[in-house]
Scaffold this motif. Structure first.
Motif, PDB file in Angstrom:
ATOM      1  N   GLU A   1     -18.810 -18.817  -1.716  1.00  0.00           N
ATOM      2  CA  GLU A   1     -18.488 -20.063  -1.022  1.00  0.00           C
ATOM      3  C   GLU A   1     -16.995 -20.191  -0.764  1.00  0.00           C
ATOM      4  N   ARG A   2     -16.196 -19.789  -1.726  1.00  0.00           N
ATOM      5  CA  ARG A   2     -14.734 -19.843  -1.540  1.00  0.00           C
ATOM      6  C   ARG A   2     -14.311 -18.909  -0.404  1.00  0.00           C
ATOM      7  N   TRP A   3     -14.926 -17.733  -0.335  1.00  0.00           N
ATOM      8  CA  TRP A   3     -14.569 -16.740   0.676  1.00  0.00           C
ATOM      9  C   TRP A   3     -15.110 -17.106   2.054  1.00  0.00           C
ATOM     10  N   LEU A   4     -16.374 -17.511   2.113  1.00  0.00           N
ATOM     11  CA  LEU A   4     -17.031 -17.746   3.394  1.00  0.00           C
ATOM     12  C   LEU A   4     -16.878 -19.163   3.920  1.00  0.00           C
ATOM     13  N   GLY A   5     -16.666 -20.108   3.042  1.00  0.00           N
ATOM     14  CA  GLY A   5     -16.729 -21.508   3.416  1.00  0.00           C
ATOM     15  C   GLY A   5     -18.166 -21.991   3.191  1.00  0.00           C
ATOM     16  N   THR A   6     -18.315 -23.273   3.044  1.00  0.00           N
ATOM     17  CA  THR A   6     -19.612 -23.830   2.662  1.00  0.00           C
ATOM     18  C   THR A   6     -20.703 -23.551   3.687  1.00  0.00           C
ATOM     19  N   LEU A   7     -20.428 -23.719   4.963  1.00  0.00           N
ATOM     20  CA  LEU A   7     -21.476 -23.548   5.978  1.00  0.00           C
ATOM     21  C   LEU A   7     -21.976 -22.105   6.046  1.00  0.00           C
ATOM     22  N   ARG A   8     -21.077 -21.144   6.068  1.00  0.00           N
ATOM     23  CA  ARG A   8     -21.503 -19.738   6.110  1.00  0.00           C
ATOM     24  C   ARG A   8     -22.230 -19.338   4.821  1.00  0.00           C
TER      25      ARG A   8
ATOM     26  N   LEU B   1     -31.302  -7.034   1.875  1.00  0.00           N
ATOM     27  CA  LEU B   1     -31.176  -6.584   3.271  1.00  0.00           C
ATOM     28  C   LEU B   1     -30.707  -7.723   4.169  1.00  0.00           C
ATOM     29  N   ILE B   2     -31.204  -8.921   3.928  1.00  0.00           N
ATOM     30  CA  ILE B   2     -30.773 -10.085   4.715  1.00  0.00           C
ATOM     31  C   ILE B   2     -29.291 -10.364   4.462  1.00  0.00           C
ATOM     32  N   GLY B   3     -28.878 -10.318   3.189  1.00  0.00           N
ATOM     33  CA  GLY B   3     -27.461 -10.519   2.876  1.00  0.00           C
ATOM     34  C   GLY B   3     -26.579  -9.489   3.560  1.00  0.00           C
ATOM     35  N   LEU B   4     -27.012  -8.230   3.543  1.00  0.00           N
ATOM     36  CA  LEU B   4     -26.248  -7.185   4.231  1.00  0.00           C
ATOM     37  C   LEU B   4     -26.255  -7.398   5.737  1.00  0.00           C
ATOM     38  N   GLY B   5     -27.343  -7.963   6.239  1.00  0.00           N
ATOM     39  CA  GLY B   5     -27.437  -8.245   7.669  1.00  0.00           C
ATOM     40  C   GLY B   5     -26.593  -9.424   8.115  1.00  0.00           C
ATOM     41  N   CYS B   6     -26.015 -10.142   7.192  1.00  0.00           N
ATOM     42  CA  CYS B   6     -25.171 -11.292   7.525  1.00  0.00           C
ATOM     43  C   CYS B   6     -23.725 -10.890   7.830  1.00  0.00           C
ATOM     44  N   TYR B   7     -23.491  -9.625   8.056  1.00  0.00           N
ATOM     45  CA  TYR B   7     -22.138  -9.147   8.354  1.00  0.00           C
ATOM     46  C   TYR B   7     -21.453  -9.928   9.474  1.00  0.00           C
ATOM     47  N   PRO B   8     -22.153 -10.274  10.569  1.00  0.00           N
ATOM     48  CA  PRO B   8     -21.465 -11.040  11.615  1.00  0.00           C
ATOM     49  C   PRO B   8     -20.875 -12.371  11.117  1.00  0.00           C
ATOM     50  N   LEU B   9     -21.449 -12.953  10.083  1.00  0.00           N
ATOM     51  CA  LEU B   9     -20.915 -14.198   9.529  1.00  0.00           C
ATOM     52  C   LEU B   9     -19.629 -13.989   8.742  1.00  0.00           C
ATOM     53  N   VAL B  10     -19.426 -12.766   8.243  1.00  0.00           N
ATOM     54  CA  VAL B  10     -18.304 -12.531   7.336  1.00  0.00           C
ATOM     55  C   VAL B  10     -17.173 -11.730   7.968  1.00  0.00           C
ATOM     56  N   ARG B  11     -17.405 -11.177   9.135  1.00  0.00           N
ATOM     57  CA  ARG B  11     -16.390 -10.356   9.799  1.00  0.00           C
ATOM     58  C   ARG B  11     -15.098 -11.147   9.959  1.00  0.00           C
ATOM     59  N   GLY B  12     -14.006 -10.553   9.520  1.00  0.00           N
ATOM     60  CA  GLY B  12     -12.695 -11.178   9.694  1.00  0.00           C
ATOM     61  C   GLY B  12     -12.457 -12.379   8.792  1.00  0.00           C
TER      62      GLY B  12
END
Length: 181
Positions: A55-62, A154-165
């Motif tokens: 949550e700290r890294w991604l923000g609450t919504l992501r 697999l779903i968590g790994l597939g969330c890469y577009p949410l975490v890019r950058g």
């Protein structure tokens, strides 16, 4: 709660096939609010550590998006596989009312998405451990829960577009060097 009342209380909030068929939204939300009493401490520790980092890294919504995606999709896929097994006679009819509650699918998704937080080459070691932890149960006597955990990864790994950058990656080597100073 008495053990009998607790079982019935949790069963009504379970994401088993029977409850999913009657009120899917309610049980998908409520099942994530409870954990099996016998396993609460490990989940509480893991939940706190991994979810706080995510949550700290991604923000609450992501972070919440990863949690919900892993919980909901893994539940539907694993329960769908269980329903198929029941229909094909590979699992007993009583499996339709199996107790299935908890945040473990959301946790597995978050553990997996944190792979992208770690700098290379350490990322690959972390990923190997995550895959080992969640794949190993599928090789011996797999259950629908084991399948759900693997799908969550697999779903968590597939969330890469949410975490890019999403900022600087964590490098364990730098942390060890800082501790030595």
């Amino acid at each position: 709660m008495s053990p009998e009342f607790e079982q019935e209380f949790l069963r009504q909030r379970s994401t088993n096939i029977h409850e999913l068929s009657n009120n899917p939204v309610r049980v998908l939300v409520q099942s994530a609010m409870w954990i099996d009493g016998a396993h609460w401490l490990p989940y509480a520790v893991l939940y706190t550590v991994f979810h706080a980092q995510a949550e700290r890294w991604l923000g609450t919504l992501r972070w919440l998006t990863v949690c919900v995606a892993a919980h909901v999709l893994a539940t539907l896929i694993s329960e769908g596989a269980l329903l198929r097994a029941v229909n094909e006679g590979m699992a007993p009819h009583s499996a339709l009312n199996t107790l299935d509650i908890g945040v473990s699918y959301a946790l597995a998704g978050v553990v997996a998405v944190l792979t992208y937080r770690i700098a290379e080459p350490w990322r690959y070691l972390y990923l190997a451990v995550v895959l080992g932890v969640y794949c190993l149960p599928l090789t011996s006597t797999p259950t629908f829960t084991d399948l759900g955990h693997f799908v969550s990864v697999l779903i968590g790994l597939g969330c890469y577009p949410l975490v890019r950058g999403r900022g600087r990656q964590w490098n364990p080597k730098e942390t060890v060097a800082a501790l030595r100073r």
